[in-house]
Write a protein that holds these residues in place. Structure first.
Motif, PDB file in Angstrom:
ATOM      1  N   ASP A  34       0.509   2.875  -4.520  1.00  6.68           N
ATOM      2  CA  ASP A  34      -0.909   3.021  -4.211  1.00  6.68           C
ATOM      3  C   ASP A  34      -1.280   4.493  -4.275  1.00  6.68           C
ATOM      4  OD1 ASP A  34      -3.407   3.274  -2.843  1.00  6.68           O
ATOM      5  OD2 ASP A  34      -3.080   1.308  -1.957  1.00  6.68           O
ATOM      6  N   ARG A  35      -2.147   4.814  -5.177  1.00  4.75           N
ATOM      7  CA  ARG A  35      -2.559   6.218  -5.379  1.00  4.75           C
ATOM      8  C   ARG A  35      -3.407   6.751  -4.228  1.00  4.75           C
ATOM      9  NH1 ARG A  35       1.190   6.141  -8.781  1.00  4.75           N
ATOM     10  NH2 ARG A  35       0.807   5.497 -10.908  1.00  4.75           N
ATOM     11  N   THR A  36      -3.966   5.850  -3.405  1.00  7.77           N
ATOM     12  CA  THR A  36      -4.804   6.298  -2.288  1.00  7.77           C
ATOM     13  C   THR A  36      -3.979   6.625  -1.051  1.00  7.77           C
ATOM     14  OG1 THR A  36      -5.175   4.071  -1.420  1.00  7.77           O
ATOM     15  CG2 THR A  36      -6.714   4.872  -3.118  1.00  7.77           C
ATOM     16  N   LEU A  41      -0.166  -1.333   2.474  1.00  6.02           N
ATOM     17  CA  LEU A  41      -0.760  -2.335   1.598  1.00  6.02           C
ATOM     18  C   LEU A  41       0.045  -2.501   0.314  1.00  6.02           C
ATOM     19  CD1 LEU A  41      -3.005  -4.331   0.933  1.00  6.02           C
ATOM     20  CD2 LEU A  41      -4.344  -2.414   0.047  1.00  6.02           C
ATOM     21  N   SER A  42       0.465  -1.400  -0.276  1.00  9.37           N
ATOM     22  CA  SER A  42       1.210  -1.505  -1.530  1.00  9.37           C
ATOM     23  C   SER A  42       2.570  -2.168  -1.317  1.00  9.37           C
ATOM     24  CB  SER A  42       1.368  -0.134  -2.198  1.00  9.37           C
ATOM     25  OG  SER A  42       2.057   0.760  -1.372  1.00  9.37           O
ATOM     26  N   MET A  43       3.236  -1.894  -0.207  1.00  8.80           N
ATOM     27  CA  MET A  43       4.524  -2.528   0.072  1.00  8.80           C
ATOM     28  C   MET A  43       4.345  -4.008   0.406  1.00  8.80           C
ATOM     29  SD  MET A  43       6.846  -0.363  -0.591  1.00  8.80           S
ATOM     30  CE  MET A  43       5.777   0.252  -1.883  1.00  8.80           C
ATOM     31  N   ALA A  44       3.235  -4.362   1.034  1.00  3.23           N
ATOM     32  CA  ALA A  44       2.957  -5.768   1.320  1.00  3.23           C
ATOM     33  C   ALA A  44       2.732  -6.533   0.013  1.00  3.23           C
ATOM     34  CB  ALA A  44       1.743  -5.903   2.233  1.00  3.23           C
ATOM     35  N   ARG A  45       2.010  -5.945  -0.919  1.00  2.00           N
ATOM     36  CA  ARG A  45       1.789  -6.581  -2.219  1.00  2.00           C
ATOM     37  C   ARG A  45       3.106  -6.726  -2.974  1.00  2.00           C
ATOM     38  NH1 ARG A  45      -1.158  -2.717  -4.908  1.00  2.00           N
ATOM     39  NH2 ARG A  45      -0.894  -3.929  -6.792  1.00  2.00           N
ATOM     40  N   LEU A  46       3.940  -5.701  -2.900  1.00  2.00           N
ATOM     41  CA  LEU A  46       5.248  -5.752  -3.558  1.00  2.00           C
ATOM     42  C   LEU A  46       6.092  -6.880  -2.968  1.00  2.00           C
ATOM     43  CD1 LEU A  46       7.451  -4.583  -5.419  1.00  2.00           C
ATOM     44  CD2 LEU A  46       8.053  -3.044  -3.542  1.00  2.00           C
ATOM     45  N   ALA A  47       6.162  -6.959  -1.656  1.00  2.00           N
ATOM     46  CA  ALA A  47       6.957  -8.004  -0.992  1.00  2.00           C
ATOM     47  C   ALA A  47       6.449  -9.394  -1.376  1.00  2.00           C
ATOM     48  CB  ALA A  47       6.914  -7.818   0.516  1.00  2.00           C
ATOM     49  N   LYS A  48       5.137  -9.570  -1.398  1.00  7.86           N
ATOM     50  CA  LYS A  48       4.547 -10.864  -1.758  1.00  7.86           C
ATOM     51  C   LYS A  48       4.978 -11.288  -3.155  1.00  7.86           C
ATOM     52  CE  LYS A  48       0.083 -12.763  -2.991  1.00  7.86           C
ATOM     53  NZ  LYS A  48       0.062 -12.468  -4.410  1.00  7.86           N
ATOM     54  N   ASP A  49       4.929 -10.379  -4.107  1.00 13.22           N
ATOM     55  CA  ASP A  49       5.279 -10.733  -5.480  1.00 13.22           C
ATOM     56  C   ASP A  49       6.781 -10.922  -5.686  1.00 13.22           C
ATOM     57  OD1 ASP A  49       2.615 -10.736  -6.084  1.00 13.22           O
ATOM     58  OD2 ASP A  49       2.637  -8.823  -7.149  1.00 13.22           O
ATOM     59  N   VAL A  50       7.583 -10.132  -4.995  1.00 14.61           N
ATOM     60  CA  VAL A  50       9.041 -10.258  -5.125  1.00 14.61           C
ATOM     61  C   VAL A  50       9.514 -11.593  -4.529  1.00 14.61           C
ATOM     62  CG1 VAL A  50      11.240  -9.324  -4.294  1.00 14.61           C
ATOM     63  CG2 VAL A  50       9.516  -7.782  -5.226  1.00 14.61           C
TER      64      VAL A  50
END
Length: 87
Positions: A34-36, A41-50
Motif C-alpha cells: 500500500d503506497r499510502t 489493510l494491505s496485509m489483510a488483503r494479502l491474507a484474504k487472497d493467500v
C-alpha cells in the motif's frame, strides 16, 4: 518460476504420481504494498487472497475420503435463574 508449483491449470506430478489437489497459492506480493502507508489493510488483503483456496481444498479432501460432517448440535437455551441488571 514458482508458478510451476501452482496447480490451478495443471496438477503437478512426481515420479508418475499426480497431486490430488492444488495446495499452492501464489500471489504477487508487490500488488499488496500500500503506497499510502496503510500496512494493516494491505496485509489483510494479502491474507484474504493467500487463504482464499483453503475452504475448497478442505471440502475436496473431505468429499474425496467420504467424510461427512456431524449434525449440528441443538440450539443453546439457558436454564436456571436469570440475571437482571438495573440501570
Amino acid at each position: 518460476a514458482m508458478v510451476e508449483l501452482d496447480g490451478d491449470d495443471i496438477r503437478i506430478s512426481s515420479r508418475g504420481k499426480v497431486a490430488e489437489r492444488d495446495i499452492v497459492q501464489f500471489v504477487p506480493f508487490r500488488d499488496y504494498i500500500d503506497r499510502t502507508g496503510n500496512h494493516v489493510l494491505s496485509m489483510a488483503r494479502l491474507a484474504k487472497d493467500v487463504l482464499a483456496e483453503i475452504p475448497d481444498q478442505f471440502i475436496s479432501y473431505m468429499k474425496g475420503r467420504g467424510i461427512k460432517p456431524n449434525p449440528a448440535p441443538p440450539a443453546y437455551t439457558p436454564t436456571g435463574p436469570t440475571l437482571q441488571t438495573q440501570i
